[in-house]
Design a protein around this motif. Structure first.
Motif, short mmCIF file in Angstrom:
data_model
loop_
_atom_site.label_atom_id
_atom_site.label_comp_id
_atom_site.label_asym_id
_atom_site.label_seq_id
_atom_site.Cartn_x
_atom_site.Cartn_y
_atom_site.Cartn_z
N ASP A 77 0.85 -1.18 0.00
CA ASP A 77 0.00 0.00 0.00
C ASP A 77 0.90 1.24 0.00
O ASP A 77 1.71 1.40 -0.89
CB ASP A 77 -0.97 -0.02 1.18
N ARG A 78 0.79 2.07 1.01
CA ARG A 78 1.61 3.29 1.06
C ARG A 78 2.84 3.13 1.94
O ARG A 78 3.68 4.02 2.02
CB ARG A 78 0.76 4.46 1.57
N GLN A 79 2.97 1.99 2.63
CA GLN A 79 4.11 1.78 3.53
C GLN A 79 5.28 1.15 2.79
O GLN A 79 5.12 0.20 2.03
CB GLN A 79 3.70 0.88 4.69
N THR A 120 11.38 3.14 7.76
CA THR A 120 10.02 2.95 7.25
C THR A 120 9.48 4.31 6.87
O THR A 120 9.63 5.27 7.64
CB THR A 120 9.10 2.30 8.30
N THR A 121 8.89 4.41 5.71
CA THR A 121 8.31 5.67 5.28
C THR A 121 6.97 5.40 4.62
O THR A 121 6.64 4.25 4.30
CB THR A 121 9.25 6.42 4.31
N TYR A 122 6.21 6.47 4.40
CA TYR A 122 4.86 6.33 3.84
C TYR A 122 4.68 7.29 2.68
O TYR A 122 5.08 8.46 2.75
CB TYR A 122 3.79 6.60 4.91
#
Length: 241
Positions: free
Chosen positions: A156-158, A170-172
């Motif tokens: 998804d966005r992770q 970890t980024t989004y």
């Protein structure tokens, strides 16, 4: 008159309890096996190597080998890099300030190497609300004179970034990830990155911490990653002597 053998009934009850207990244990084991298999992500090797990322070294990986997940929001990329120390050559080193292409997949993802700081520069794309392609940037350290293992895994966005089996960042993404249905390229022309790349793997699934650690430890056992690439040492000694 009916005579009931209580001992026989007791034996039957004990037998049923034993059978039921064995069935319960069997079901639990099947469940654990199913969970283990279901969580195991298959990584497909798309390039074995090793490849010297110098001069015109470039490899094209067909798009069908880097396919996306069913909804296009999951994928994982794993690779090994060996970074060499910069030789004392002023004329050559002036070009060493520019990022060098390692992996290019039209921002899904793109990986560069920054020789001066010995860092990976990773760019991952997304479409903003106006359907314009944008990207984020993440930097990861690369140790010299040793093999470095990197995993980029997206869901998804992770996005999670692992180095030698350890989750570093970890980024989004602000929006859903962009995925390019095009060829992937390893290396670029006029690279001069002083990197050796090997063991490039792709999956259309996300890797959790346990799977990422297991992948690193499994691949680390390969004899290739237990030593430095001697052929590259000989090549460098000829090129910069």
């Amino acid at each position: 008159m009916i005579i009931i053998n209580t001992n026989m009934i007791t034996d039957y009850i004990q037998l049923f309890i034993q059978i039921g207990g064995l069935l319960f244990i069997f079901i639990v084991l099947l469940r654990l096996l199913y969970i283990h298999i279901a969580k195991r992500v298959k990584m497909n090797e798309i390039f074995e190597g090793p490849l010297l990322l110098v001069d015109d070294a470039s490899v094209k990986i067909q798009s069908e080998k880097v396919n996306k997940s069913l909804d296009g929001t999951e994928y994982s990329l794993s690779f090994w890099l060996y970074g060499w120390s910069t030789p004392e050559n002023a004329g050559w080193k002036s070009d060493y300030t520019k990022p060098k292409g390692v992996i290019s997949h039209h921002f899904s993802p793109n990986v560069f190497y920054k020789p001066n700081s010995s860092e990976l520069l990773i760019r991952i794309g997304y479409l903003d609300k106006e359907e314009i392609l944008q990207h984020i940037e993440v930097e990861l350290p690369v140790l010299k004179q040793t093999w470095n293992h990197t995993i980029i895994t997206l869901k998804d966005r992770q996005i999670d970034f692992y180095s030698d089996g350890v989750l570093l960042k970890t980024t989004y993404l602000p929006y859903e990830p962009w995925f390019a249905s095009k060829n992937l390229y390893i290396g670029e022309k006029d690279n001069q990155s002083l990197l050796t790349i090997a063991g490039v793997y792709w999956s259309n699934s996300w890797l959790d911490t346990s799977a990422s650690r297991k992948l690193y430890l499994t691949q680390k056992k390969d004899s290739l990653f237990q030593m430095k690439p001697d052929n590259y040492v000989k090549y460098l000694s000829k090129r910069f002597s």
